[in-house]
Design a protein around this motif. Structure first.
Motif, PDB file in Angstrom:
ATOM      1  N   ALA A  70      36.468  41.059  54.908  1.00 61.29           N
ATOM      2  CA  ALA A  70      37.200  41.356  53.817  1.00 61.29           C
ATOM      3  C   ALA A  70      36.665  42.549  52.980  1.00 61.29           C
ATOM      4  O   ALA A  70      35.331  42.636  53.198  1.00 61.29           O
ATOM      5  N   ARG A  71      37.265  43.475  52.826  1.00 57.94           N
ATOM      6  CA  ARG A  71      37.063  44.674  51.973  1.00 57.94           C
ATOM      7  C   ARG A  71      37.374  44.302  50.609  1.00 57.94           C
ATOM      8  O   ARG A  71      38.609  44.007  50.305  1.00 57.94           O
ATOM      9  N   VAL A  72      36.497  44.563  49.753  1.00 56.32           N
ATOM     10  CA  VAL A  72      36.574  44.334  48.337  1.00 56.32           C
ATOM     11  C   VAL A  72      37.682  45.382  47.953  1.00 56.32           C
ATOM     12  O   VAL A  72      37.353  46.507  48.223  1.00 56.32           O
ATOM     13  N   ALA A  73      38.611  44.896  47.271  1.00 56.50           N
ATOM     14  CA  ALA A  73      39.948  46.025  46.797  1.00 56.50           C
ATOM     15  C   ALA A  73      40.094  45.814  45.327  1.00 56.50           C
ATOM     16  O   ALA A  73      39.231  45.227  44.534  1.00 56.50           O
ATOM     17  N   GLY A  74      41.039  46.633  44.905  1.00 52.58           N
ATOM     18  CA  GLY A  74      41.410  46.859  43.541  1.00 52.58           C
ATOM     19  C   GLY A  74      41.944  45.722  42.909  1.00 52.58           C
ATOM     20  O   GLY A  74      42.384  45.589  41.986  1.00 52.58           O
ATOM     21  N   ASP A  75      42.396  44.552  43.750  1.00 55.21           N
ATOM     22  CA  ASP A  75      43.354  43.638  43.628  1.00 55.21           C
ATOM     23  C   ASP A  75      42.533  42.313  43.306  1.00 55.21           C
ATOM     24  O   ASP A  75      41.629  41.859  43.682  1.00 55.21           O
ATOM     25  N   ALA A  76      42.662  42.044  41.835  1.00 58.68           N
ATOM     26  CA  ALA A  76      41.986  40.993  41.378  1.00 58.68           C
ATOM     27  C   ALA A  76      41.908  39.743  41.975  1.00 58.68           C
ATOM     28  O   ALA A  76      40.960  38.863  41.909  1.00 58.68           O
ATOM     29  N   GLU A  77      43.329  39.341  42.463  1.00 54.43           N
ATOM     30  CA  GLU A  77      43.469  38.093  42.999  1.00 54.43           C
ATOM     31  C   GLU A  77      42.640  37.847  44.300  1.00 54.43           C
ATOM     32  O   GLU A  77      42.276  37.046  44.751  1.00 54.43           O
ATOM     33  N   PHE A  78      42.835  39.173  44.874  1.00 55.82           N
ATOM     34  CA  PHE A  78      42.053  38.930  46.258  1.00 55.82           C
ATOM     35  C   PHE A  78      40.914  39.027  46.122  1.00 55.82           C
ATOM     36  O   PHE A  78      40.054  38.432  46.630  1.00 55.82           O
ATOM     37  N   ASN A  79      40.256  39.648  45.179  1.00 56.37           N
ATOM     38  CA  ASN A  79      38.643  39.747  45.044  1.00 56.37           C
ATOM     39  C   ASN A  79      38.163  38.435  44.462  1.00 56.37           C
ATOM     40  O   ASN A  79      37.220  37.924  44.670  1.00 56.37           O
ATOM     41  N   ALA A  80      39.146  37.483  43.812  1.00 62.14           N
ATOM     42  CA  ALA A  80      38.785  36.200  43.569  1.00 62.14           C
ATOM     43  C   ALA A  80      38.766  35.367  44.646  1.00 62.14           C
ATOM     44  O   ALA A  80      38.025  34.465  44.748  1.00 62.14           O
ATOM     45  N   ARG A  81      39.453  35.446  45.754  1.00 62.41           N
ATOM     46  CA  ARG A  81      39.343  34.903  46.975  1.00 62.41           C
ATOM     47  C   ARG A  81      38.120  35.138  47.804  1.00 62.41           C
ATOM     48  O   ARG A  81      37.555  34.279  48.215  1.00 62.41           O
ATOM     49  N   ILE A  82      37.534  36.422  47.788  1.00 59.82           N
ATOM     50  CA  ILE A  82      36.363  36.482  48.226  1.00 59.82           C
ATOM     51  C   ILE A  82      35.304  35.929  47.390  1.00 59.82           C
ATOM     52  O   ILE A  82      34.340  35.454  48.048  1.00 59.82           O
ATOM     53  N   ALA A  83      35.464  35.859  46.145  1.00 61.29           N
ATOM     54  CA  ALA A  83      34.237  35.447  45.404  1.00 61.29           C
ATOM     55  C   ALA A  83      34.269  33.887  45.752  1.00 61.29           C
ATOM     56  O   ALA A  83      33.104  33.244  45.767  1.00 61.29           O
ATOM     57  N   HIS A  84      35.527  33.317  45.809  1.00 65.47           N
ATOM     58  CA  HIS A  84      35.437  31.836  46.259  1.00 65.47           C
ATOM     59  C   HIS A  84      34.661  31.698  47.436  1.00 65.47           C
ATOM     60  O   HIS A  84      34.037  30.724  47.640  1.00 65.47           O
ATOM     61  N   HIS A  85      34.851  32.425  48.656  1.00 66.81           N
ATOM     62  CA  HIS A  85      34.420  32.226  49.763  1.00 66.81           C
ATOM     63  C   HIS A  85      32.935  32.219  49.612  1.00 66.81           C
ATOM     64  O   HIS A  85      32.186  31.713  50.102  1.00 66.81           O
ATOM     65  N   ARG A  86      32.305  33.279  48.863  1.00 68.60           N
ATOM     66  CA  ARG A  86      31.031  33.627  48.812  1.00 68.60           C
ATOM     67  C   ARG A  86      30.445  32.570  48.100  1.00 68.60           C
ATOM     68  O   ARG A  86      29.465  32.071  48.310  1.00 68.60           O
ATOM     69  N   ALA A  87      31.056  31.821  46.969  1.00 66.17           N
ATOM     70  CA  ALA A  87      30.343  30.575  46.362  1.00 66.17           C
ATOM     71  C   ALA A  87      30.235  29.450  47.219  1.00 66.17           C
ATOM     72  O   ALA A  87      29.457  28.533  47.038  1.00 66.17           O
ATOM     73  N   ARG A  88      31.037  29.449  48.060  1.00 65.73           N
ATOM     74  CA  ARG A  88      31.352  28.203  48.963  1.00 65.73           C
ATOM     75  C   ARG A  88      30.177  28.154  50.219  1.00 65.73           C
ATOM     76  O   ARG A  88      29.561  26.996  50.639  1.00 65.73           O
TER      77      ARG A  88
END
Length: 184
Positions: free
Chosen positions: A38-56
């Motif tokens: 995943a590429r971190v984007a300017g989209d807050a919702e998508f970035n939240a998805r990435i953060a969720h994967h990182r935290a898990r």
């Protein structure tokens, strides 16, 4: 018979495929490298998805980020007695066909990257778990760019499934075995 240890996990959005793949990696009892596409984007919702994967993810797992050179990341992570988890092929292909700068790679270049990935997976020495979305179960998309993406992901998924020793389809959090170890 396929001698490599390549597990392919696919399913729809929110089907449980990443959680299932992470569980397989943990249960392997091997050191794990997680390759994030995943590429971190300017989209807050998508970035939240990435953060969720990182935290898990377990903190002791090694992380490689590969938005374009997935074959290189696989080659770097792959080793006997090691598990590599790729999450996911869907986003990697999107990076090739719909890059952030708006200029898609020419077909010869993205096809070369797909070929390099399949070669890296075919020659892998460790355990590999690859995650992808199954997006071809609906109607044929109206737009040419979307049709290209759906078609290319379908072809990529077929190639990875053919290389895999095991393939699982996730539906509503339930794993459905499509191919088991030792099956052709």
């Amino acid at each position: 018979m396929i001698s490599r240890d390549l597990t392919f996990v696919l399913g729809g959005a929110r089907s449980g495929k990443s959680v299932y793949a992470e569980r397989l990696a943990s249960q392997s009892a091997l050191p794990v490298t997680y390759i994030a596409t995943a590429r971190v984007a300017g989209d807050a919702e998508f970035n939240a998805r990435i953060a969720h994967h990182r935290a898990r993810r377990p903190a002791h797992w090694r992380l490689l980020e590969a938005d374009l050179d997935l074959a290189g990341a696989v080659a770097q992570a792959d080793a006997p007695g090691h598990c590599t988890l790729i999450d996911c092929l869907t986003l990697w292909l999107a990076n090739l066909l719909c890059p952030a700068d708006g200029e898609p790679l020419p077909p010869a270049e993205y096809q070369a990257r797909i070929e390099a990935l399949t070669t890296a997976l075919a020659t892998s020495r460790g355990k590999i778990i690859a995650v992808s979305n199954e997006i071809g179960l609906g109607v044929v998309p109206l737009g040419a760019a979307t049709r290209l993406y759906v078609d290319e992901l379908g072809r990529l998924n077929q190639r990875i499934a053919a290389l895999s020793s095991q393939a699982t389809m996730m539906v509503a959090g339930l794993p459905l075995a499509l191919k088991t170890a030792g099956a052709a």
